[in-house]
Scaffold this motif. Structure first.
Motif, mmCIF file in Angstrom:
data_model
loop_
_atom_site.group_PDB
_atom_site.id
_atom_site.type_symbol
_atom_site.label_atom_id
_atom_site.label_comp_id
_atom_site.label_asym_id
_atom_site.label_seq_id
_atom_site.Cartn_x
_atom_site.Cartn_y
_atom_site.Cartn_z
ATOM 1 N N PHE A 292 0.486 -1.122 -0.210
ATOM 2 C CA PHE A 292 0.295 0.066 -0.003
ATOM 3 C C PHE A 292 0.654 1.297 -0.034
ATOM 4 O O PHE A 292 1.335 1.608 0.784
ATOM 5 C CB PHE A 292 -0.730 -0.162 0.915
ATOM 6 C CG PHE A 292 -1.924 0.826 1.336
ATOM 7 C CD1 PHE A 292 -3.673 0.691 1.264
ATOM 8 C CD2 PHE A 292 -1.531 2.477 1.481
ATOM 9 C CE1 PHE A 292 -4.453 1.490 0.611
ATOM 10 C CE2 PHE A 292 -3.101 3.466 1.920
ATOM 11 C CZ PHE A 292 -3.629 3.007 1.255
ATOM 12 N N ILE A 293 1.060 1.611 -0.542
ATOM 13 C CA ILE A 293 1.364 3.483 -1.607
ATOM 14 C C ILE A 293 0.927 4.356 -0.954
ATOM 15 O O ILE A 293 -1.032 5.166 -0.600
ATOM 16 C CB ILE A 293 1.713 3.995 -2.570
ATOM 17 C CG1 ILE A 293 2.541 2.564 -3.193
ATOM 18 C CG2 ILE A 293 2.539 4.838 -3.126
ATOM 19 C CD1 ILE A 293 3.623 1.941 -2.904
ATOM 20 N N THR A 294 1.775 4.998 0.729
ATOM 21 C CA THR A 294 0.949 5.782 1.259
ATOM 22 C C THR A 294 1.943 6.958 0.988
ATOM 23 O O THR A 294 0.620 8.445 0.923
ATOM 24 C CB THR A 294 1.532 5.709 2.928
ATOM 25 O OG1 THR A 294 3.083 6.267 3.355
ATOM 26 C CG2 THR A 294 1.073 4.355 3.157
ATOM 27 N N ALA A 305 5.474 8.311 -12.922
ATOM 28 C CA ALA A 305 4.639 6.959 -13.997
ATOM 29 C C ALA A 305 3.344 6.613 -13.208
ATOM 30 O O ALA A 305 2.922 5.889 -14.027
ATOM 31 C CB ALA A 305 5.276 5.746 -13.001
ATOM 32 N N GLY A 306 2.577 8.055 -12.693
ATOM 33 C CA GLY A 306 1.386 8.063 -12.823
ATOM 34 C C GLY A 306 0.781 7.386 -11.271
ATOM 35 O O GLY A 306 -0.121 7.790 -11.174
ATOM 36 N N LEU A 307 1.723 6.591 -10.255
ATOM 37 C CA LEU A 307 1.327 6.154 -9.490
ATOM 38 C C LEU A 307 0.633 7.487 -8.399
ATOM 39 O O LEU A 307 1.086 8.380 -8.448
ATOM 40 C CB LEU A 307 2.687 5.142 -8.233
ATOM 41 C CG LEU A 307 2.967 4.200 -9.384
ATOM 42 C CD1 LEU A 307 4.022 3.696 -8.441
ATOM 43 C CD2 LEU A 307 2.220 3.767 -9.263
ATOM 44 N N LYS A 308 -0.253 6.973 -7.643
ATOM 45 C CA LYS A 308 -0.853 8.623 -6.823
ATOM 46 C C LYS A 308 -0.864 7.032 -5.486
ATOM 47 O O LYS A 308 -0.689 6.066 -4.838
ATOM 48 C CB LYS A 308 -2.224 8.344 -6.580
ATOM 49 C CG LYS A 308 -1.755 9.170 -7.884
ATOM 50 C CD LYS A 308 -3.242 9.079 -8.667
ATOM 51 C CE LYS A 308 -3.773 10.166 -9.956
ATOM 52 N NZ LYS A 308 -5.319 10.926 -10.165
ATOM 53 N N ALA A 309 -0.568 8.366 -4.066
ATOM 54 C CA ALA A 309 -0.815 7.441 -2.964
ATOM 55 C C ALA A 309 -2.233 6.694 -3.007
ATOM 56 O O ALA A 309 -2.928 6.625 -3.261
ATOM 57 C CB ALA A 309 -1.155 8.193 -2.075
ATOM 58 N N GLY A 310 -2.549 5.605 -1.956
ATOM 59 C CA GLY A 310 -3.084 4.397 -2.409
ATOM 60 C C GLY A 310 -3.711 4.004 -2.877
ATOM 61 O O GLY A 310 -4.454 2.606 -3.062
ATOM 62 N N ASP A 311 -3.280 3.823 -3.782
ATOM 63 C CA ASP A 311 -2.444 2.479 -5.232
ATOM 64 C C ASP A 311 -1.643 1.135 -4.628
ATOM 65 O O ASP A 311 -1.014 2.032 -2.926
ATOM 66 C CB ASP A 311 -1.420 3.101 -5.892
ATOM 67 C CG ASP A 311 -2.459 3.673 -7.319
ATOM 68 O OD1 ASP A 311 -3.382 3.859 -6.982
ATOM 69 O OD2 ASP A 311 -1.210 4.608 -7.787
ATOM 70 N N ARG A 346 -5.727 0.310 -8.325
ATOM 71 C CA ARG A 346 -6.679 1.613 -7.950
ATOM 72 C C ARG A 346 -8.258 1.656 -7.855
ATOM 73 O O ARG A 346 -9.090 0.419 -8.631
ATOM 74 C CB ARG A 346 -6.513 2.437 -8.943
ATOM 75 C CG ARG A 346 -6.733 3.512 -8.576
ATOM 76 C CD ARG A 346 -6.124 5.381 -9.533
ATOM 77 N NE ARG A 346 -4.595 5.209 -9.019
ATOM 78 C CZ ARG A 346 -3.508 5.913 -10.266
ATOM 79 N NH1 ARG A 346 -4.208 6.236 -11.210
ATOM 80 N NH2 ARG A 346 -2.349 6.098 -10.194
ATOM 81 N N ASP A 347 -8.480 1.680 -7.689
ATOM 82 C CA ASP A 347 -9.982 1.466 -7.492
ATOM 83 C C ASP A 347 -10.977 0.402 -7.574
ATOM 84 O O ASP A 347 -11.962 0.662 -8.376
ATOM 85 C CB ASP A 347 -10.577 2.513 -7.867
ATOM 86 C CG ASP A 347 -10.313 4.041 -7.902
ATOM 87 O OD1 ASP A 347 -10.582 4.362 -6.511
ATOM 88 O OD2 ASP A 347 -10.209 4.808 -9.065
ATOM 89 N N GLU A 350 -6.979 -3.727 -11.303
ATOM 90 C CA GLU A 350 -5.564 -3.731 -11.847
ATOM 91 C C GLU A 350 -5.499 -2.996 -13.162
ATOM 92 O O GLU A 350 -5.427 -2.392 -14.501
ATOM 93 C CB GLU A 350 -5.481 -5.225 -12.464
ATOM 94 C CG GLU A 350 -3.776 -5.451 -12.845
ATOM 95 C CD GLU A 350 -3.218 -6.921 -12.561
ATOM 96 O OE1 GLU A 350 -2.260 -7.488 -13.065
ATOM 97 O OE2 GLU A 350 -4.284 -7.478 -12.101
ATOM 98 N N ARG A 351 -3.919 -1.885 -12.699
ATOM 99 C CA ARG A 351 -3.683 -1.020 -13.316
ATOM 100 C C ARG A 351 -1.956 -1.587 -13.668
ATOM 101 O O ARG A 351 -0.891 -2.093 -13.179
ATOM 102 C CB ARG A 351 -3.195 0.150 -13.512
ATOM 103 C CG ARG A 351 -5.008 0.445 -13.259
ATOM 104 C CD ARG A 351 -5.467 2.086 -13.056
ATOM 105 N NE ARG A 351 -6.425 2.140 -12.677
ATOM 106 C CZ ARG A 351 -7.345 3.819 -12.832
ATOM 107 N NH1 ARG A 351 -6.534 5.241 -13.503
ATOM 108 N NH2 ARG A 351 -8.492 4.083 -12.735
ATOM 109 N N ASN A 352 -1.129 -1.427 -15.098
ATOM 110 C CA ASN A 352 0.195 -1.356 -15.455
ATOM 111 C C ASN A 352 0.560 -0.033 -16.176
ATOM 112 O O ASN A 352 0.037 0.359 -16.933
ATOM 113 C CB ASN A 352 0.369 -2.482 -16.224
ATOM 114 C CG ASN A 352 -0.464 -3.861 -16.387
ATOM 115 O OD1 ASN A 352 0.270 -4.417 -15.273
ATOM 116 N ND2 ASN A 352 -1.472 -3.781 -16.782
#
Length: 468
Positions: A292-294, A305-311, A346-347, A350-352
């Motif tokens: 879990f990314i905080t 790369a487009g990652l966000k907190a919560g991913d 995310r939500d 699955e994403r890549n």
């Protein structure tokens, strides 16, 4: 004619008796005096038993004894020859602060050990001796190691000569908190400690550190590093650094004389607080595999790369990730400029994406990237100095009281409640909020350890990191 028939029956009887004895001796019936031993398979086929003889013969000539001298006395350990021209892998803690290093081969030849490089964050070091045509241990693949697999540990325990012990792999991806509590240079280097140990029940004792953990084919799968014990001697739990991580670190030493670690730029709960954090997010531990990314660091590889907190990152280069310790290890295998493929949730979908890892900028300290107010916002806490009367009552010389804790801050995530008294951060006494700022700025992205007194008076320790 009658006499011939009798002779024939006499001979035939003895032939039958002889055949009977032959088969009886080939497959003796079990008796109380002859226990049945089944090894290797439920059918009792002795051809499938585990044989460590070949592995031991391959490995023991290439495991060395290491002696060090320092102003504090000196130390003993082991090492593994990984190149015939004299490169030897060992633990950082074996040679740390050494003023001189002596390497003793199994044939009793002694050499001066030259330090090529060492990394407190992984507890690895590389030595070089002036020798050629040395026996080497073949490097294996720690990703292929299975829990329950037989392994052999080889080293120089308790000042003894070369010793081999056998056991099984008990677990993988273990984080036991030994590197961040014993190494302080990590903060100076600005990188997080990496712990993703192979756990084994093969007997390992003081002196085994830096020795070889191999499979039954004699292939190196780990560098022995630590034991879990209340007495200082083997108590059933031993830990080794995976060889796939060691390969990268040791290659860095050879090429650059230092570790060059690629950074993704994400923050996540420490292994000791993962389950608690997930529960606070309404996620049942074990229902989602991943990390879990905080937080995402601005301008980082993760941000681009487009990652966000919560991913929730679940795979790296197609390999499933089950814990933050495993995640840290796989990222640490890469250098700046390497591209890693990431699969994440995310939500619920699955994403890549792909991320090109960046180099750590050591010329800029954390203060230039992050203001003190931003740091406090991440911590989600407020502090006040500990009154002198309470210091005297508690028997401490320093301390600050946590007065407020935000649920979504780091303190809230790792379970530090209001009323907690922080006494030390990374071994430094804390007497004021300013001391907290200084300690965190010095730590940078390293693992941060807080020693504190809980509201009920018990002594507690907390570990976390601002990123990796």
């Amino acid at each position: 004619m009658k006499r011939s028939a009798i002779l024939f029956l006499f001979v035939l009887t003895w032939v039958i008796i002889g055949i009977g004895f032959y088969f009886l001796n080939r497959n003796p019936s079990p008796t109380t005096d002859t226990p049945v031993v089944r090894v290797g398979s439920v059918s009792g086929d002795l051809s499938n038993h585990v044989d460590f003889v070949n592995a031991a013969q391959l490995v023991t000539p290439a495991v060395v004894h290491i002696k060090t001298r320092s102003s504090n006395g000196g130390g003993l350990g082991s090492g593994v020859i990984i190149a015939e021209n004299g490169y030897i892998a060992t633990n950082n803690h074996v040679i740390e602060n050494a003023e001189s290093i002596t390497v003793i081969l199994p044939d009793r030849r002694e050499f001066v050990g030259e330090l090529v490089g060492r990394d407190p964050n992984t507890d690895l070091a590389l030595l070089k001796i002036k020798a050629t045509k040395l026996p080497v241990v073949k490097l294996g693949n720690s990703d292929e190691v299975l829990v329950g697999e037989w392994v052999l540990a080889v080293g120089y325990p308790l000042t003894l000569s070369t010793t081999a012990t056998a056991g099984i792999v008990s677990a993988k991806g273990r984080n036991i908190g030994i590197i961040e509590t014993s190494q302080q240079q990590a903060s100076q280097q600005g990188s997080s400690a990496i712990e993703s140990f192979i756990q084994t029940d093969a007997a390992i004792n003081p002196g085994n550190s830096g020795g070889a953990l191999v499979n039954t084919r004699g292939e190196l799968i780990g560098i022995n590093a630590a034991i879990a014990s209340m007495t200082g001697s083997y108590a059933g739990y031993a830990f080794a650094i995976p060889v796939n991580l060691a390969k990268k670190i040791l290659d860095d030493f050879k090429q650059f004389g230092e570790v060059r670690r690629g950074l993704l730029g994400v923050s996540f709960p420490s292994p000791t607080t993962e389950d608690q954090f997930l529960k606070q997010q309404g996620i049942k531990p074990g229902t989602v595999n991943g990390v879990f990314i905080t937080d995402i660091q601005p301008g980082s590889a993760a941000a681009e790369a487009g990652l966000k907190a919560g991913d929730i990152i679940q795979k790296i280069d197609g390999q499933q990730i089950f814990s933050s310790s495993e995640f840290s290890e796989r990222i640490a295998r890469h250098r700046p400029g390497d591209e890693v493929k990431l699969s994440y949730l995310r939500d619920g979908k699955e994403r890549n994406t792909s991320a090109k890892l960046k180099r750590e900028d050591r010329s800029r300290d954390l203060a230039s990237r992050q203001s003190v107010s931003e740091m406090y916002e991440k911590l989600g806490a407020r502090f006040t100095p500990l009154p002198s009367a309470l210091k005297q009552q508690l028997g401490v010389n320093a301390g600050v009281v946590v007065t407020e804790v935000a649920r979504n801050g780091v303190f809230g995530q790792i379970g530090i409640p209001p009323g907690t008294i922080i006494v030390y951060i990374n071994g430094t006494e804390i007497s004021s909020p300013k001391d907290i700022e200084t300690a965190l700025l010095e730590a940078g992205r390293s693992r941060i350890q807080i020693l504190a007194i809980a509201p009920d008076g018990s002594k507690v320790a907390f570990n976390f990191s601002f990123g990796a």
